[in-house]
Every structure is written in C-alpha cells, then in structure tokens.
Design an enzyme around this catalytic site. Structure first.
Site, PDB file in Angstrom:
ATOM      1  N   SER A  97       1.955  -9.681   0.672  1.00  0.00           N
ATOM      2  CA  SER A  97       0.611  -9.819   0.152  1.00  0.00           C
ATOM      3  C   SER A  97       0.534 -10.205  -1.319  1.00  0.00           C
ATOM      4  CB  SER A  97      -0.138  -8.497   0.345  1.00  0.00           C
ATOM      5  OG  SER A  97       0.461  -7.467  -0.422  1.00  0.00           O
ATOM      6  N   LYS A 101      -1.341  -7.079 -10.035  1.00  0.00           N
ATOM      7  CA  LYS A 101      -1.881  -7.270  -8.693  1.00  0.00           C
ATOM      8  C   LYS A 101      -3.229  -6.556  -8.574  1.00  0.00           C
ATOM      9  CE  LYS A 101      -0.467  -6.908  -3.790  1.00  0.00           C
ATOM     10  NZ  LYS A 101       0.551  -6.360  -2.875  1.00  0.00           N
ATOM     11  N   SER A 159       5.805  -6.752   0.556  1.00  0.00           N
ATOM     12  CA  SER A 159       4.820  -7.526  -0.221  1.00  0.00           C
ATOM     13  C   SER A 159       5.223  -7.849  -1.647  1.00  0.00           C
ATOM     14  CB  SER A 159       3.474  -6.799  -0.230  1.00  0.00           C
ATOM     15  OG  SER A 159       2.858  -6.905   1.029  1.00  0.00           O
TER      16      SER A 159
END
Lengths: 502, 500
Positions: free
Chosen positions: B156, B81, B180
């Site tokens: 997210s 990420k 997330s």
C-alpha cells in the site's frame, strides 16, 4: 402505545411456578482515570470535557490498561470467593451504537479475570442464602445519549440526539451470578438482598461509589419461570433500568407475575430486554430485534494478556475487608444491639461512622444516638449522605465527651454540632466563638436565681410551702436568663437551697 | 540546487550539520522537485510546504546558535505515509471517509520525527486504509512508478516508495501489514524495512490489522533507513504492544556491514519462497544475490519453512477480521464523511449510506470477509484456524533461526506490473505479498534491498532479508554488505524529466 399486561396473583405464581433468577451487576470503579486512557474518571462535568483521542475512539488511538482497575477487579473477585485467572485477555465485542466511540466494546469474553465464586447473602429474617457467582470481568463503559424531543426520552420519536462521551471508557466490572433457583416466593427478596450485599461489600472495599441513582451500580435482572417439578428453565427476560434496591425487588416480582399470567394462558415468553418503569413498578418491552445480535468476539489485538502473579494476588487477598454482614454480626454482638437497633444503624449507613466515633473514645450508645438520630436528621435536611456531613467521628466524640463532663448540655451540644456542620470550625472553636459553655459558676447562677425568685414571689412561696415541683417555673426563668447555658439540674439545686426547701 | 535531491539522507545531514547548506535550502529543493514531478508521479496527497520549512528553519536557527543537532537526521526532510496522524494536517488514509479530517493529535512516529527536527514534506498516497499492493485502491487516484509511469509503485505504501525513487524525498515512512513497505521498496529499487512488531509505536497509526501493522523506515540506502529507524524506534507507553527493550545499534550495524565482510554469518535460503509463479528474471536476480552473499563470506544453506504455504490464506482471514472491527468506528458520528444527514434518516441509515459512499470496493470486500470470518459458528473454522497457522509459521521461523542468522528470499514474485492489470483479479493481486506475509504473521523483522533489474524486462527486483524478532540490526549488517557489493540500482533510473 402500551397495553396493560395481565398479571397473576403472587401467591398463585409461587404455588404453580419456580422462579429462576440471573443477576448481572455493572459496577463503575472509582479509579482516578479511565480504563484505557488518562482522562479523569469522575461523575458529571460539562459534556465532552473528560475525553481524549483514546476514549473518543479517534483513528489511530490505542488503549493502555489501567493497572488500578485490574487490581480492583482482582480484589472484587477475591472478595466474591472467585478463582483468579492466571492468564486472561480482553476481547472486542462488536456492535454499533453512536455512544460507543469505536463501535466495539473492549471487554472480556471467554477469559474473565475472576470466575466460580459465591456471596453469602443475609435475608431480612437472618436466613443466609449462598448466591453462586459465574464470573466477574473487566470492561469499559459507553458514553451517554440524550434523546431530545419525543415523549419518552428514548430514541424513538426523538427529534435529535446529543452524545456525551465523558462516561466512555470508565472502568466497569460486570459481575454475573449463576442461575439462582429454588428460592420460591422469596426470589424477589433474594434479588434485593444480593444486590444490597454486593453494594455493601464494594463500598467497604472502597472500589466504587456504588450509587445506583448515579448509575455507578447497575443491575440487570434476568427472570424466568418453570412449572413446579419441571427440570428445564423457562425463557427469560432481562429487565434493565432498575435504579434502586427496592426496584430490584419490585422488578423481579412484577416479571414473575407477568410471566405466570402469560404461561398460564398458554402463551410463551419472548426472550427480550425490558425496561423497568419506576413510576408504576411495571416493565415495558424494549425494541425487538429482528435478528439475534452477533457480537463477533475476538481477542483484543491492541492489548497484551494479563497474567497476575500469585504473589500479587496473595498481597491483594490480604486487603479484602471483613464481609459487611459478618462485621455487622460482630458489631451486634459486641454492642449488644437488638435487631431493630442494628437495622437502624445499617439503614442510615452509620455503621462505620459509629465505629469510628467509638474508636475516638465515645460510648457506643451515645455515638449511635447522635449518628442515627440527630445527624441523620441533619443529613436529610441538608439533602446529603450521612458520611458526607461536614463533621468527623472524632468531632462527634469530642461533643459527647463535653456533654459527659457537664460542660455542655444536650441542647448546647446540638448547637455546637450545628456550628460544626455549618463550617464554623471544630467543636471547641464553635463553643468559643458562640460562647456556648455551660455556666457552672455558682455565684453567677445564684444572682440569676435570686433575680428569678424575686420576680415571682408567689412561686417562691409555693416552693417554701412544699410544692417542690413549682421550682420548674423558676428553673425555666433562669435558663432563659442564661440563654440555656446553665446546667438545669444545678439550677434546681440552687433554687431549693435558696428557698430553704433543700 | 536540484542536485541536493540526489544526495542520501546521511550526506544531507552532514552538509546541514557542518553548515555547508541550510535545512531550509534542502527542504526547498525537495519541495521544488515535488512541484516539478509530482504531477506525473502523484506520490503525495498533501504537501505541507509551510510546516516543513518551519521545521527546517528551526533546525537552522538551532545550528546557527551553536547548538548540536537534535538528532543525526535534523534538517533532513521526509515523506510521511498518510496513515499516520499529523496534528492539524490532513490524514486521509487514502479514503474518502476521512477527506478533510484534521487529526487533533500526532502519532508517536510523527512526534518523534518532529522532536528529531525532521521536516515533514507532506503525506504520501496509499491504498485505502493500507489495503492493496498497487496504490490503485486510493480514493485519490494511483501513484505511478518512476521507473515506468504506466506501472504500479507497489502498495500500500506506493506513495512513499515512489517519492524516494523520484527524488522527491530522501527519506520516507511506510507501514507494513503484509508487505506494504517491502513490496513497494522492491518494485522501485529502494530500501524498506518492516521492524520487529512492537519495535516502533503504533500510536496514531490508523489501524488496518492491529496485530500485523508495523510502521518502518524507507530510504534509498540501507544506512539512511537505519538512521531513520533509530529516530522512530523505542518503547512508547501509549502503545501496549510496544516492546520495552533497548533498540539495537542499527546505523552502526549498517556501517559495519558496508565494510563488506560477512564471514561467520549464516544465511538461510527459504525453499518454499521460490518456484512456480515466480518470474524467471526475479529468480535469476535472487540467485545472483545469494552468490554475492557467499562471496562476502556468508555461509549459505537451504532451509525449509513448511507452513509458509498457508501464510497467505491465514493472512486473508486475520487481517480482514481485525479490519472489520477496526473500521467500525467510521460511522459518520464523530468525524469524517457524513452523508444523508438531512433529518429524514436514522443514525443507522446515515452510517450505512456514508460507508457505501466513503469506502472503496477493496475495503468493503475485506470488511465483509472479516465480518463473516468472525461470525458466530464460523469463528473456529476461520479465525481460530488462521491463528493456529500463525503459531506454526512462528515455529517455522524459530526452527530456521536456530540454524541461521538471517533468511533470504525474493521480496516479490514478479516485477512491477501495469496499472490496471490486476485490479479485477484480487487473488492475483494478493499473491504479490506471498513472500512478505510470513514475517508479519510471526512479528519478526524484514527488509527489502534492491537486487538489480530483471534481465527480461529491466524492472527492479528486491532481495528480502528476514531476521528474528529484536534482531533488526542483522538486517542492516547483511543488507549494507550486499548493497555495497552489488552497487547502486536506483542510479540506473534516468532523470524523470529526461525520460519524458
């Protein structure tokens, strides 16, 4: 654009108003590393060389508390007779400034590590005043901005600014007094004496360099006046940029006379930050902010609370040295010093050095004389601090012993000390290398005496004739011939013997 | 070679370590897959082919020299990420503010991956600074859900979950502040774990909300997540909130669970995490999952966590408050975007104009919310009250875990919605995290594991399993047992190419 402020005569100020002070002192700790990262904590260095992702506030970087800084904070709290928190936290103080990398300062807010203490301060005449301490808390220093171009060196009018983050994250302890009231005309002196006492204490504890000129000890002086008999404090101003002990006193005194003039004229004091100006001893208003700063404090989520155990606090309590002023009192009594002698000792920063020299076997009067006079002059000439001279108390004690045994004259002793200061070795090595021992061999001296008498027969006759003081000229000649390495008293005896005047 | 991308991380590791395939071949297969499908999925913001292949070749050289693999996952590639720093490799956090920034240091998670010989394929898309539930807040455009390219992949960490579901990577790292990792896992039928707070170092994780953020593993199977979790977990002296305690044996727990015996395990169904606002198909999938747990031998009881209803409100005070302070450093002075630097603007103006241009609407909204909540005179009413709620929720968990070993709920109240459907309705968007937020507030461990497809729309549903702090191994035991009994879900997703 500056306007000269109206000032009230100081005698009138203290007749009409009571000053109230609040002193905030920031102390940079002399830990090896910074408050929250492993970067070196040292003064100077090329700009931005003592930095890492943590103290630069890089995205993702996290702080870790320096344990030694916490230890120093607790010790300072204990020395100031504070309570030590059983549990406390760091907080974020949010505001924007380019030299603060995260745009928040990691500090302590409503949970300081030390609180409710006091420091006893000795004024010049020996009176002791107790200054109450509100709190001592831990925080980190900011970087430095250098504003280039423009007349003032301040941000206004500058063409551009340079940022150096070497100082960012240096551990700071902020020590805040409770309001100091009731001091009357002595308020400025009390302010100076408090900062002096604090400096001496911190130096004795070896937690900070306490150099006001380098910013490792900084004082912000809050001053307000209230009319005699009033109960409510007046509006205060906070004066920054006070970079010496003398400036502390001057800044407080100046603000008192300025406030009084404004108040007496029916005006009101604006709560603001002012900058002390060393050159003329005045203060100037800083930038006025339109709105009150809201720091939006909240507990620092990146750090865990600090909960010092009682055992640890007790261990640290045992490391607190005798208060410097108590120690000075004891030394004055032990050494039987006049106030003036003590002051010389203190003002030259020689107390510890003399004590160490005494510990190394010297008589205190001799030790004091060397450090306060000759070595103090040497330090001034070399533009360094007394303690930073390249000579140890033990070496000074050795020189004193050699003078005592007659192996060195005072004049030779100074040459030996000069040699040590110049890095030529310890006193014995300098004596050896420079050939500085006193000529104590009578046969060698007699030859020089005979030669001198033969060279000045008229003087020899005068001595024989009873004018003993004329021997001085022969002594001088012998000393010259032996390059000062003879014991003048012995030379004199030998001259008198030789001419039969003894 | 494309079938290499269909294997689990555990299978790939075995093939690499036994010499059946090289790490370089495996990495190249995934790079090829990315090249083929990421134009549609947009899981990656940056692909680091050279860096990944270099790591893979180093693993191959090690193995060829007869050395043991440096970790159980050596040679198995991963998608990272874009909120974790990578030295010399772009790290944008999905924000324009950090466009072009090359971090001078590796996050601890990144470093541990490198040390474990895990090739990092690239950096995955995300909502800007991890604020969002759909990746639509990325400054670089949204990620598309491989199940239906018109739908959100969650957020997210939608890039990480989509990269798994699209077979672009066998493993991924996410971060979970309010869900997330878990919500994207649920809506893509992958596995995602939010470890115990402090279990995985946050050093180098660009902070959104420091007291809630937690990096964690994502995979297509529970075992793969466990193997990855073990690589990244453990104490880090660079993170003061990192827990200095041994990491439980997670892969062992997953293998144990996969035997399918949950006798002696007590499971609590959280009464407050169901009912109004939950999609029918989601609730039916959840009921079926609970029934399955019973069949595996678990004892199931209903428990009440009365303060969970306040979790969302508390979260939306605490997280924005911390974010308003954390994001203050983006001031155009030291790195990242800098606009209006033409000599005619003051430092404050440069900062203000840069933030105006560099931050997206959701980030601005949360910075403003947080600034307000922390301001003088409002602190007690907002931030202070939220912290009290947090304490009450932690107590709810503590009381529940006195009765049961794990708690279960749906991971999300609904299946993945259409891109654009909720962008103008922040409250509806925030409700996606209603089940996941309590675990962040309390700091305990939680997992989302696929529980099938909703019977009304055929879209993925996730089962959330929650365990006490430091008992992450329970997630893997129960999760693996359930996974084995229920069977694979992701396999129902046809080849993306075939769908086109």
């Amino acid at each position: 654009m500056t306007t000269t402020a109206e000032l009230m005569d100081y005698a009138e100020v203290v007749e009409r108003y009571d000053p109230v002070l609040g002193l905030e002192v920031h102390v940079e700790l002399s830990t090896k590393t910074k408050m929250f990262c492993g970067c070196p904590n040292s003064f100077g260095g090329d700009p931005n060389t003592h930095v890492c992702p943590v103290c630069l506030g890089m995205p993702g970087a996290l702080p870790v508390v320096n344990g030694t800084a916490v230890e120093s904070a607790i010790r300072i709290g204990l020395a100031l007779n504070c309570d030590i928190a059983q549990w406390c936290r760091f907080a974020r103080k949010n505001y924007f400034y380019p030299d603060m990398p995260k745009n928040f300062q990691t500090s302590q807010y409503d949970e300081p590590i030390a609180f409710d203490g006091h420091l006893d301060v000795v004024l010049d005449d020996g009176e002791v005043v107790r200054v109450d301490i509100e709190r001592a808390h831990m925080e980190e220093d900011t970087g430095k901005s250098l504003h280039v171009g423009g007349a003032t060196g301040r941000i206004h009018g500058a063409e551009h600014s340079l940022l150096d983050y070497n100082r960012a994250g240096v551990p700071l302890i902020e020590i805040v007094t409770k309001p100091i009231a009731g001091m009357g005309e002595r308020a400025p002196e009390v302010a100076r004496a408090y900062v002096t006492a604090l400096r001496d204490l911190l130096r004795a504890m070896d937690v900070s360099d306490v150099r006001m000129d380098q910013g490792s000890l900084r004082c912000d002086a809050n001053v307000s006046l209230m009319a005699k008999g009033a109960n409510e404090f007046g509006t205060r101003t906070e004066t920054k940029n006070v970079n010496s002990l003398r400036s502390v006193e001057r800044a407080v005194r100046y603000e008192m006379t300025r406030h009084a003039a404004v108040l007496a004229d029916g005006g009101s004091i604006k709560q603001e930050t002012r900058h002390f100006q060393e050159a003329d001893g005045t203060t100037a208003a800083g930038r006025t902010k339109e709105t009150a700063e809201d720091y939006r404090y909240f507990p620092e989520p990146d750090l865990v609370p600090i909960a010092p155990t009682r055992e640890w606090v007790d261990q640290l309590r045992a490391t607190i040295p005798e208060m410097p002023w108590q120690r000075r009192k004891r030394i004055q009594d032990d050494w039987n010093l006049t106030d003036e002698e003590l002051r010389d000792l203190v003002n030259t920063g020689a107390v510890d050095l003399v004590a160490a020299t005494v510990d190394a076997g010297a008589a205190q009067a001799d030790a004091r004389s060397w450090w306060v006079q000759y070595l103090n002059q040497a330090a001034t000439a070399r533009e360094t601090e007394l303690a930073d001279l390249a000579i140890t108390p033990a070496e000074v004690a050795r020189v004193i012993a050699l003078v005592g045994s007659g192996e060195l004259t005072h004049k030779l002793a100074r040459q030996v000390v000069d040699g040590v200061l110049d890095g030529e070795g310890d006193p014995d090595q300098v004596i050896e290398a420079r050939g500085l021992k006193v000529v104590s061999d009578d046969s060698a001296l007699l030859a020089a005496v005979d030669e001198a008498l033969a060279a000045q027969p008229d003087v020899a006759d005068k001595i024989r004739g009873g004018k003993v003081q004329a021997a001085g000229a022969i002594v001088g000649a012998v000393m010259k011939a032996t390059k000062g390495q003879a014991d003048a008293a012995r030379v004199r005896e030998l001259i008198l013997e030789r001419v039969g005047a003894a | 070679m494309s079938d290499l991308t269909r294997l689990t991380a555990a299978e790939l590791a075995e093939k690499i370590h036994t010499g059946e395939v090289t790490a370089a071949e495996v990495t190249q297969a995934h790079l090829d897959r990315i090249a083929a499908v990421d134009g549609d999925v947009h899981a990656f913001l940056h692909v680091d082919a050279e860096g990944a292949l270099e790591t893979a070749r180093a693993v191959d050289a090690d193995l060829a020299a007869g050395r043991a693999p440096v970790s159980p996952l050596a040679g198995v590639p991963l998608a990272l990420k874009d909120v974790l720093t990578t030295r010399g490799v772009p790290t944008t956090c999905g924000s324009k503010t950090l466009e072009g920034w090359l971090p001078p240091y590796d996050a601890t998670v990144t470093r541990r991956l490198r040390e474990a010989g895990v090739p990092v394929l690239g950096k995955t898309n995300m909502d800007e600074f991890a604020m969002g539930s759909s990746t639509e807040n990325s400054a670089y455009g949204p990620t598309h859900n491989p199940w239906d390219l018109d739908r959100i992949p969650g957020g997210s960490g939608g890039g990480s979950s989509a990269s798994l579901a699209a077979y672009e990577a066998p493993l991924a790292i996410g971060t979970d502040t309010g869900g997330s990792i878990r919500q994207p896992a649920a809506v893509t039928a992958t596995v995602g774990v939010k470890p115990t707070y402090g279990g995985v170092s946050r050093y180098g994780l660009v902070a959104f909300s420091s007291s809630l953020d937690q990096a964690g593993p994502c995979g297509r199977t529970v075992l793969d997540a466990a193997l990855l979790h073990e690589v990244i977990a453990g104490h880090d002296p660079m993170d003061a909130t990192s827990i200095d305690a041994p990491v439980p044996a997670l892969a062992d727990a997953a293998r144990e669970g996969a035997r399918g015996d949950l006798n002696g395990v007590k499971v609590g169904v959280v009464r407050e995490l169901s009912g109004d606002g939950y999609q029918g198909g989601v609730l039916r999938s959840f009921d079926a999952a609970v029934a399955q747990l019973k069949e595996l031998g678990a004892e199931v009881v209903e428990v009440s966590c009365p303060h969970f209803g306040y979790a969302l409100s508390a979260y939306y005070l605490i997280a924005p408050s911390e974010c308003s302070s954390n994001l203050a450093r983006f001031d155009a002075m030291r790195y990242g975007l800098r606009v209006a630097d033409d000599g005619s603007h003051s430092a404050e103006e440069v900062m203000s104009l840069t933030r105006e241009e560099g931050f997206g609407a959701e980030v601005k909204r949360r910075v403003m919310l947080g600034t307000y909540a922390l301001s003088s005179g409002y602190y007690d009413a907002y931030y202070g009250s939220a912290q009290k709620v947090r304490t009450l929720i932690t107590r709810d968990f503590a009381a529940a875990f006195e009765q049961v070993d794990v708690l279960v709920s749906p991971t999300t109240p609904v299946t993945p919605f259409k891109l654009g459907e909720k962008v103008d309705d922040p409250l509806a968007m925030y409700l996606n995290d209603i089940c996941s937020i309590p675990a962040n507030l309390a700091g305990n461990a939680a997992m989302s594991v696929p529980s099938g497809l909703s019977d009304e729309d055929g879209l993925p549903v996730g089962l959330q399993i929650m365990a006490p702090a430091l008992a992450d191994d329970r997630l893997y035991r129960v999760g693996a047992a359930y996974e084995a009994a229920r069977g694979p879900v992701l396999d129902k997703l046809g080849e993306l190419e075939a769908a086109k």
